[in-house]
Write a protein that holds these residues in place. Sequence first.
Motif, PDB file in Angstrom:
ATOM      1  N   VAL A 287       0.780  -1.195   0.185  1.00  0.00           N
ATOM      2  CA  VAL A 287      -0.115   0.070   0.029  1.00  0.00           C
ATOM      3  C   VAL A 287       0.877   1.369  -0.042  1.00  0.00           C
ATOM      4  O   VAL A 287       0.694   2.067  -0.761  1.00  0.00           O
ATOM      5  CB  VAL A 287      -0.836  -0.061   1.230  1.00  0.00           C
ATOM      6  CG1 VAL A 287      -1.868   1.241   1.059  1.00  0.00           C
ATOM      7  CG2 VAL A 287      -1.805  -0.921   1.192  1.00  0.00           C
ATOM      8  N   ALA A 288       1.824   1.333   0.927  1.00  0.00           N
ATOM      9  CA  ALA A 288       2.677   2.234   0.913  1.00  0.00           C
ATOM     10  C   ALA A 288       3.395   2.883  -0.544  1.00  0.00           C
ATOM     11  O   ALA A 288       3.802   3.887  -0.768  1.00  0.00           O
ATOM     12  CB  ALA A 288       3.750   2.171   2.022  1.00  0.00           C
ATOM     13  N   SER A 289       3.638   1.728  -1.163  1.00  0.00           N
ATOM     14  CA  SER A 289       4.539   1.867  -2.292  1.00  0.00           C
ATOM     15  C   SER A 289       3.594   2.770  -3.276  1.00  0.00           C
ATOM     16  O   SER A 289       4.129   3.404  -4.440  1.00  0.00           O
ATOM     17  CB  SER A 289       4.761   0.512  -2.934  1.00  0.00           C
ATOM     18  OG  SER A 289       4.021  -0.073  -3.129  1.00  0.00           O
ATOM     19  N   LEU A 290       2.420   2.780  -3.235  1.00  0.00           N
ATOM     20  CA  LEU A 290       1.396   3.471  -4.289  1.00  0.00           C
ATOM     21  C   LEU A 290       1.530   4.831  -3.838  1.00  0.00           C
ATOM     22  O   LEU A 290       0.999   5.562  -4.754  1.00  0.00           O
ATOM     23  CB  LEU A 290      -0.072   3.018  -3.906  1.00  0.00           C
ATOM     24  CG  LEU A 290      -0.356   1.318  -4.099  1.00  0.00           C
ATOM     25  CD1 LEU A 290      -1.634   0.922  -3.894  1.00  0.00           C
ATOM     26  CD2 LEU A 290      -0.087   0.999  -5.652  1.00  0.00           C
ATOM     27  N   LEU A 291       1.919   5.593  -2.915  1.00  0.00           N
ATOM     28  CA  LEU A 291       1.650   6.685  -2.614  1.00  0.00           C
ATOM     29  C   LEU A 291       2.816   7.694  -3.303  1.00  0.00           C
ATOM     30  O   LEU A 291       3.851   7.075  -3.668  1.00  0.00           O
ATOM     31  CB  LEU A 291       2.005   6.915  -0.984  1.00  0.00           C
ATOM     32  CG  LEU A 291       1.056   6.431  -0.031  1.00  0.00           C
ATOM     33  CD1 LEU A 291       1.533   6.308   1.477  1.00  0.00           C
ATOM     34  CD2 LEU A 291      -0.114   6.963  -0.162  1.00  0.00           C
ATOM     35  N   PRO A 292       2.373   8.830  -3.714  1.00  0.00           N
ATOM     36  CA  PRO A 292       3.282   9.496  -4.648  1.00  0.00           C
ATOM     37  C   PRO A 292       4.409  10.046  -3.780  1.00  0.00           C
ATOM     38  O   PRO A 292       4.559  10.069  -2.727  1.00  0.00           O
ATOM     39  CB  PRO A 292       2.454  10.850  -4.848  1.00  0.00           C
ATOM     40  CG  PRO A 292       1.510  10.795  -3.528  1.00  0.00           C
ATOM     41  CD  PRO A 292       1.011   9.431  -3.285  1.00  0.00           C
ATOM     42  N   ARG A 293       5.560  10.125  -4.286  1.00  0.00           N
ATOM     43  CA  ARG A 293       6.761  10.519  -3.799  1.00  0.00           C
ATOM     44  C   ARG A 293       7.188  12.071  -4.171  1.00  0.00           C
ATOM     45  O   ARG A 293       6.298  12.610  -5.227  1.00  0.00           O
ATOM     46  CB  ARG A 293       7.890   9.706  -4.280  1.00  0.00           C
ATOM     47  CG  ARG A 293       7.588   8.107  -3.981  1.00  0.00           C
ATOM     48  CD  ARG A 293       8.876   7.249  -4.295  1.00  0.00           C
ATOM     49  NE  ARG A 293       8.448   5.999  -4.139  1.00  0.00           N
ATOM     50  CZ  ARG A 293       8.798   5.055  -2.599  1.00  0.00           C
ATOM     51  NH1 ARG A 293       9.167   5.953  -2.032  1.00  0.00           N
ATOM     52  NH2 ARG A 293       8.487   4.051  -2.446  1.00  0.00           N
ATOM     53  N   ASN A 294       8.295  12.426  -3.747  1.00  0.00           N
ATOM     54  CA  ASN A 294       8.502  13.869  -4.002  1.00  0.00           C
ATOM     55  C   ASN A 294       9.219  14.018  -5.252  1.00  0.00           C
ATOM     56  O   ASN A 294       9.481  15.265  -5.659  1.00  0.00           O
ATOM     57  CB  ASN A 294       9.452  14.595  -2.978  1.00  0.00           C
ATOM     58  CG  ASN A 294       8.597  14.663  -1.616  1.00  0.00           C
ATOM     59  OD1 ASN A 294       7.483  14.769  -1.522  1.00  0.00           O
ATOM     60  ND2 ASN A 294       9.359  14.404  -0.273  1.00  0.00           N
ATOM     61  N   GLY A 295       9.708  13.337  -5.960  1.00  0.00           N
ATOM     62  CA  GLY A 295      10.317  13.381  -7.267  1.00  0.00           C
ATOM     63  C   GLY A 295       9.775  12.431  -8.499  1.00  0.00           C
ATOM     64  O   GLY A 295       9.352  11.291  -8.070  1.00  0.00           O
ATOM     65  N   CYS A 296      10.294  12.513  -9.621  1.00  0.00           N
ATOM     66  CA  CYS A 296       9.915  11.506 -10.618  1.00  0.00           C
ATOM     67  C   CYS A 296      11.174  11.401 -11.397  1.00  0.00           C
ATOM     68  O   CYS A 296      12.296  12.044 -11.514  1.00  0.00           O
ATOM     69  CB  CYS A 296       8.725  12.015 -11.639  1.00  0.00           C
ATOM     70  SG  CYS A 296       9.108  13.582 -12.506  1.00  0.00           S
ATOM     71  N   VAL A 297      11.254  10.157 -11.984  1.00  0.00           N
ATOM     72  CA  VAL A 297      12.463   9.760 -12.781  1.00  0.00           C
ATOM     73  C   VAL A 297      11.865   9.250 -14.116  1.00  0.00           C
ATOM     74  O   VAL A 297      10.966   8.244 -14.265  1.00  0.00           O
ATOM     75  CB  VAL A 297      13.367   8.439 -12.159  1.00  0.00           C
ATOM     76  CG1 VAL A 297      14.549   8.298 -12.991  1.00  0.00           C
ATOM     77  CG2 VAL A 297      13.621   9.106 -10.851  1.00  0.00           C
ATOM     78  N   CYS A 298      12.488   9.702 -15.089  1.00  0.00           N
ATOM     79  CA  CYS A 298      12.136   9.523 -16.618  1.00  0.00           C
ATOM     80  C   CYS A 298      13.121   8.429 -17.062  1.00  0.00           C
ATOM     81  O   CYS A 298      14.397   8.494 -17.158  1.00  0.00           O
ATOM     82  CB  CYS A 298      12.164  10.697 -17.569  1.00  0.00           C
ATOM     83  SG  CYS A 298      11.078  11.860 -17.118  1.00  0.00           S
ATOM     84  N   GLU A 299      12.675   7.011 -17.088  1.00  0.00           N
ATOM     85  CA  GLU A 299      13.594   6.057 -17.495  1.00  0.00           C
ATOM     86  C   GLU A 299      13.020   5.301 -18.747  1.00  0.00           C
ATOM     87  O   GLU A 299      11.761   5.029 -18.579  1.00  0.00           O
ATOM     88  CB  GLU A 299      13.744   5.004 -16.255  1.00  0.00           C
ATOM     89  CG  GLU A 299      14.451   5.549 -15.100  1.00  0.00           C
ATOM     90  CD  GLU A 299      14.756   4.655 -14.131  1.00  0.00           C
ATOM     91  OE1 GLU A 299      15.619   4.753 -13.157  1.00  0.00           O
ATOM     92  OE2 GLU A 299      13.913   3.862 -13.871  1.00  0.00           O
ATOM     93  N   GLY A 300      14.100   4.900 -19.553  1.00  0.00           N
ATOM     94  CA  GLY A 300      13.477   4.137 -20.762  1.00  0.00           C
ATOM     95  C   GLY A 300      13.871   2.785 -20.945  1.00  0.00           C
ATOM     96  O   GLY A 300      14.442   2.318 -19.907  1.00  0.00           O
ATOM     97  N   GLU A 301      13.199   1.851 -21.549  1.00  0.00           N
ATOM     98  CA  GLU A 301      13.674   0.636 -21.665  1.00  0.00           C
ATOM     99  C   GLU A 301      14.666   0.277 -22.473  1.00  0.00           C
ATOM    100  O   GLU A 301      14.851   0.735 -23.554  1.00  0.00           O
ATOM    101  CB  GLU A 301      12.231  -0.333 -22.029  1.00  0.00           C
ATOM    102  CG  GLU A 301      11.088  -0.052 -21.314  1.00  0.00           C
ATOM    103  CD  GLU A 301       9.797  -0.796 -21.585  1.00  0.00           C
ATOM    104  OE1 GLU A 301       8.882  -1.260 -20.807  1.00  0.00           O
ATOM    105  OE2 GLU A 301       9.636  -1.121 -23.021  1.00  0.00           O
ATOM    106  N   SER A 302      15.493  -0.452 -21.796  1.00  0.00           N
ATOM    107  CA  SER A 302      16.600  -0.772 -22.669  1.00  0.00           C
ATOM    108  C   SER A 302      16.660  -2.306 -23.252  1.00  0.00           C
ATOM    109  O   SER A 302      15.718  -3.023 -22.599  1.00  0.00           O
ATOM    110  CB  SER A 302      18.144  -0.719 -21.813  1.00  0.00           C
ATOM    111  OG  SER A 302      17.764  -1.497 -20.466  1.00  0.00           O
ATOM    112  N   GLY A 303      17.610  -2.740 -23.944  1.00  0.00           N
ATOM    113  CA  GLY A 303      17.453  -3.903 -24.546  1.00  0.00           C
ATOM    114  C   GLY A 303      16.480  -4.176 -25.655  1.00  0.00           C
ATOM    115  O   GLY A 303      16.108  -3.269 -26.388  1.00  0.00           O
ATOM    116  N   GLY A 304      16.252  -5.421 -25.841  1.00  0.00           N
ATOM    117  CA  GLY A 304      15.218  -5.785 -27.102  1.00  0.00           C
ATOM    118  C   GLY A 304      15.964  -6.229 -28.401  1.00  0.00           C
ATOM    119  O   GLY A 304      17.202  -6.035 -28.395  1.00  0.00           O
ATOM    120  N   VAL A 305      15.337  -6.802 -29.249  1.00  0.00           N
ATOM    121  CA  VAL A 305      15.875  -7.190 -30.475  1.00  0.00           C
ATOM    122  C   VAL A 305      15.563  -5.978 -31.520  1.00  0.00           C
ATOM    123  O   VAL A 305      14.747  -5.406 -31.890  1.00  0.00           O
ATOM    124  CB  VAL A 305      14.832  -8.455 -30.824  1.00  0.00           C
ATOM    125  CG1 VAL A 305      15.592  -9.017 -32.000  1.00  0.00           C
ATOM    126  CG2 VAL A 305      14.848  -9.558 -29.949  1.00  0.00           C
TER     127      VAL A 305
END
Length: 532
Positions: free
Chosen positions: A70-88
């Motif tokens: 439940v606690a992990s659902l709460l908003p945090r004070n910052g955000c991180v933009c991360e892309g997906e790596s790898g793939g074919v």
Amino acid sequence: MRSVRKTVLLAILASVVLVLALLHSWPTRASTAVDIWQRPGPIEERHLEERLPEPDHRFGNIPFHVRDHVASLLPRNGCVCEGESGGVNLPFAQLLFPRVSAHPLHAAFEASELEEMKRRRAKEYKSFQERTQTPADLLLIAEANNPLQYPTQGVEVRPLRTIIVPGLALYDLPRDHYLINLTATLGTLNVAAEVDGVKIKGDGEMRMALSSILLPNLNRQLQFVTYTNTLFHPSTADTVQFETDGHQASFSIKIRHSVTPKLYNTGSKGAEYNISALVTIATKTFLRYDKLQDLINSIRRYYPTVTIVIADDSETPQTISGPYIEHYIMPFGKGWFAGRNLAASQVTTKYLLWVDDDFVFTSNTKLEKLVDVLERTTLDLVGGAVREATGYTATYRQTISIESGEEDGDCLHMRRGFHHAIQGFPNCVVTDGVINFFLARTEKVQQVGFDPRLARVAHLEFFIDGLGSLHVGSCDDVIVNHATKIRLPWVSQSESDKTYAKFRYPPASSDATHTKNGLLFFKNRFQCLTRN
């Protein structure tokens, strides 16, 4: 035979690729596991404490156990933009198996100008917040008096997200057993941490009960109650029922996306305003090219690099060219408000200055003054004054009010005047409607818009449509001249002037007047209009 086999193999291969693509994109409830633990346990617990509005320290020594899911659902004070790596890396791989990519937007600026851009953006964002936030957005906690304590306003969650509900508490005379019931309608209730000595029933559902023989423990548990919106709506509210034995209360939780800011790079440095970066001048013209040219010449005398946007619905358009001029041709006689919409739609600066095509700028047309008013107040639009050839100066200040009616509709009342003066600007007042010479925040003009059905006779209809969303002011010390309408008896009227007068001044019995009144009646649901 070989060609047939080759064709069959290619068909099978294409089918396999297609099936894989469909399986990849097919909607499903199942999801892959994601590592969401970005911080250790003690920091997570401190994060929960920080979410509480001024926690009651009387309960600080009561232990609790974090519910990680439940606690992990709460908003945090910052955000991180991360892309997906790898793939074919195959042809059409991005189409068949799309991956998330991340793009750092600050890369759009050179390193030498990045800090200046951040400073301007921060300044604009602060101004944006001051304009869009009201006292209704502040969090207020109702002190215990019934004996339930709960938030009265200011609780907000983004659609399908989770928050801690602040300010819940129970204050009562001693009793053997305490029970709290919470009921929501558009979401579910839960607890982000469990407190010893408190029983929880219905967690994760719309109705949750908390009970304990220890009132301090129950109040500690109330500090960890969460609300999760489960029924999507971009802007609505849920009413939560909060009950204990013999007492009941309710409070609202706003469910909405935060307002996305539209910030403008003004290019301003120092104390002086860069008018060319801040303001675009917009006008609508019809047949009167001589007056339009006089307007342009007068603007260029004082503001040589300000962009001028012209919407033109003349039957035989003439070419209007020059630096910082944008000339847009419309169908013949398309109309007054349609032209306003077109001109406003092409403005990319923070402010739009509307002028008629027969105005003339003078040394008294100080746009810096109007810009200063909007920069230093929450006003969305500020009008100036128009001086006639006779010397008479008009501001056309109007107050607009609506009186609620019944089935027949509401009553619209318009009166000359204003509401109050503006502190710090002795020549300026707050009102609801102004003359056809005004500076406005571009996004607010575009938001309200001009009804294109009003082709001939219209002005205050824009302010009527904007009532409740436009904060309007008027300053009488910024003046533009109006080209003379006095026609000498021995000077004959040109054909273009005759055509213009025919369109501009239709009789009261014309379709234009009927359209105007019909829109007030049907679109705005007014049964009558009063004005002085």
